[in-house]
Design an enzyme around this catalytic site. Sequence first.
Site, PDB file in Angstrom:
ATOM      1  N   ASN A  75       0.873  -1.176   0.000  1.00 16.59           N
ATOM      2  CA  ASN A  75       0.000   0.000   0.000  1.00 16.59           C
ATOM      3  C   ASN A  75       0.910   1.225   0.000  1.00 16.59           C
ATOM      4  O   ASN A  75       1.495   1.557   1.023  1.00 16.59           O
ATOM      5  CB  ASN A  75      -0.885  -0.041   1.255  1.00 16.59           C
ATOM      6  CG  ASN A  75      -1.714   1.221   1.427  1.00 16.59           C
ATOM      7  OD1 ASN A  75      -1.787   2.058   0.526  1.00 16.59           O
ATOM      8  ND2 ASN A  75      -2.336   1.351   2.586  1.00 16.59           N
ATOM      9  N   LYS A 124       0.059   4.264  -0.337  1.00 14.90           N
ATOM     10  CA  LYS A 124      -0.593   5.449   0.223  1.00 14.90           C
ATOM     11  C   LYS A 124      -0.331   6.658  -0.692  1.00 14.90           C
ATOM     12  O   LYS A 124      -0.280   6.490  -1.902  1.00 14.90           O
ATOM     13  CB  LYS A 124      -0.121   5.680   1.669  1.00 14.90           C
ATOM     14  CG  LYS A 124      -0.237   4.392   2.501  1.00 14.90           C
ATOM     15  CD  LYS A 124      -0.020   4.583   3.955  1.00 14.90           C
ATOM     16  CE  LYS A 124      -0.175   3.247   4.660  1.00 14.90           C
ATOM     17  NZ  LYS A 124      -0.098   3.347   6.104  1.00 14.90           N
ATOM     18  N   HIS A 142      -9.609   1.185   4.787  1.00 14.40           N
ATOM     19  CA  HIS A 142      -8.338   1.364   5.489  1.00 14.40           C
ATOM     20  C   HIS A 142      -8.543   2.347   6.639  1.00 14.40           C
ATOM     21  O   HIS A 142      -9.334   3.290   6.532  1.00 14.40           O
ATOM     22  CB  HIS A 142      -7.283   1.892   4.513  1.00 14.40           C
ATOM     23  CG  HIS A 142      -5.906   1.894   5.115  1.00 14.40           C
ATOM     24  ND1 HIS A 142      -5.487   2.875   5.981  1.00 14.40           N
ATOM     25  CD2 HIS A 142      -4.874   1.025   5.004  1.00 14.40           C
ATOM     26  CE1 HIS A 142      -4.249   2.601   6.373  1.00 14.40           C
ATOM     27  NE2 HIS A 142      -3.849   1.491   5.793  1.00 14.40           N
ATOM     28  N   GLU A 144      -6.918   4.760   7.640  1.00 17.26           N
ATOM     29  CA  GLU A 144      -6.668   6.172   7.301  1.00 17.26           C
ATOM     30  C   GLU A 144      -7.873   6.770   6.570  1.00 17.26           C
ATOM     31  O   GLU A 144      -8.175   7.951   6.728  1.00 17.26           O
ATOM     32  CB  GLU A 144      -5.375   6.287   6.479  1.00 17.26           C
ATOM     33  CG  GLU A 144      -4.162   6.053   7.375  1.00 17.26           C
ATOM     34  CD  GLU A 144      -2.931   5.515   6.692  1.00 17.26           C
ATOM     35  OE1 GLU A 144      -2.856   5.538   5.448  1.00 17.26           O
ATOM     36  OE2 GLU A 144      -2.017   5.054   7.412  1.00 17.26           O
ATOM     37  N   GLU A 155      -5.507  -4.862  10.617  1.00 14.88           N
ATOM     38  CA  GLU A 155      -4.498  -3.824  10.807  1.00 14.88           C
ATOM     39  C   GLU A 155      -4.796  -3.039  12.081  1.00 14.88           C
ATOM     40  O   GLU A 155      -5.630  -2.111  12.062  1.00 14.88           O
ATOM     41  CB  GLU A 155      -4.496  -2.860   9.616  1.00 14.88           C
ATOM     42  CG  GLU A 155      -4.147  -3.510   8.299  1.00 14.88           C
ATOM     43  CD  GLU A 155      -3.557  -2.503   7.321  1.00 14.88           C
ATOM     44  OE1 GLU A 155      -2.443  -2.711   6.869  1.00 14.88           O
ATOM     45  OE2 GLU A 155      -4.231  -1.490   7.050  1.00 14.88           O
ATOM     46  N   GLY A 208       2.468   2.247  10.697  1.00 15.36           N
ATOM     47  CA  GLY A 208       3.463   3.313  10.545  1.00 15.36           C
ATOM     48  C   GLY A 208       4.188   3.681  11.827  1.00 15.36           C
ATOM     49  O   GLY A 208       4.856   4.708  11.891  1.00 15.36           O
ATOM     50  N   SER A 254       3.251  -2.177  10.347  1.00 16.57           N
ATOM     51  CA  SER A 254       4.689  -2.271  10.633  1.00 16.57           C
ATOM     52  C   SER A 254       5.288  -3.639  10.301  1.00 16.57           C
ATOM     53  O   SER A 254       6.166  -4.128  11.020  1.00 16.57           O
ATOM     54  CB  SER A 254       4.980  -1.882  12.091  1.00 16.57           C
ATOM     55  OG  SER A 254       4.618  -0.532  12.317  1.00 16.57           O
TER      56      SER A 254
HETATM   57  P1  PGA Z   1       2.805   0.230   7.553  1.00 14.42           P
HETATM   58  O1  PGA Z   1       1.331   0.472   6.953  1.00 14.42           O
HETATM   59  O2  PGA Z   1       3.320  -1.067   6.989  1.00 14.42           O
HETATM   60  O3  PGA Z   1       3.604   1.414   7.090  1.00 14.42           O
HETATM   61  O4  PGA Z   1       2.656   0.169   9.039  1.00 14.42           O
HETATM   62  C1  PGA Z   1       0.441  -0.595   6.767  1.00 14.42           C
HETATM   63  C2  PGA Z   1      -0.854  -0.118   6.173  1.00 14.42           C
HETATM   64  O5  PGA Z   1      -1.319   0.978   6.528  1.00 14.42           O
HETATM   65  O6  PGA Z   1      -1.456  -0.801   5.322  1.00 14.42           O
END
Ligand code: PGA
Length: 236
Positions: free
Chosen positions: A8, A10, A88, A90, A156, A162, A198
């Site tokens: 992803n 983003k 997601h 976000e 998640e 992140g 992560s």
């Molecule tokens: P990350 O993000 O691997 O940077 O923690 C995962 C995601 O949001 O899908």
Amino acid sequence: MRGLAAGNWKMNGTGADLAEVEALLAAHPSPACDVLICPPATLLSRMVATGIAVGGQDCHANPSGAHTGDISAQMLAEAGATYVILGHSERRADHHETDAQVAEKVKAAQEAGLTAIVCVGEMEADRDAGRTLDVIGAQIDGSLPDGATDIVVAYEPVWAIGTGRTPTLEQIAEVHAFLRDRLAPRFGDQVRLLYGGSVKPANAAEIFALPNVNGALVGGASLKASDFGAIIAALT
Ligand code: PGA
């Protein structure tokens, strides 16, 4: 079940970053798992041309209309996408998306022939209060429309995205077993369950060794061919 390593990107990535995809494909010409990248919409067509499987990061529930800034599932499919990430955290936080809206988007994705990667995950306060499974149960029930068929589910934890922090292996296994049970009446054991938050080369293998973990949704580490390649190699 064949694993899925989904990246992803983003709101990251310009044309120059397509070199990372080319390097990834060169280093892993026939991976033992499915590999997918969900780039920003601006890169979709150019990334399709590299030969990697590509997905959207969101879609609108309607096929077309007066929705400035949005993209429909049909448009993603026409651009060459085969998957779309939906719900997601976000999107749920930044755009106040509800489970009901996610379910409408899943329907739209299916109608366009896309596989929906439906994301669920608890906030840190939920985990601290012992509400993790209640929250995830409500999210998964509310985010899957009647008649859903072609889905992937990503667990998640919001606090792990992140941050460099991950749940314990026991915590991941517990949520994945819960999701498997919850989905069984409708889907049997055929839904791929991804862990996200992560995931890095250093922790991928131990996470992939857990029961009911069929791959990963990878943010930051999917931007670098060497890191994403190491995660792909860990998913056999
Ligand atoms: P990350 O993000 O691997 O940077 O923690 C995962 C995601 O949001 O899908």
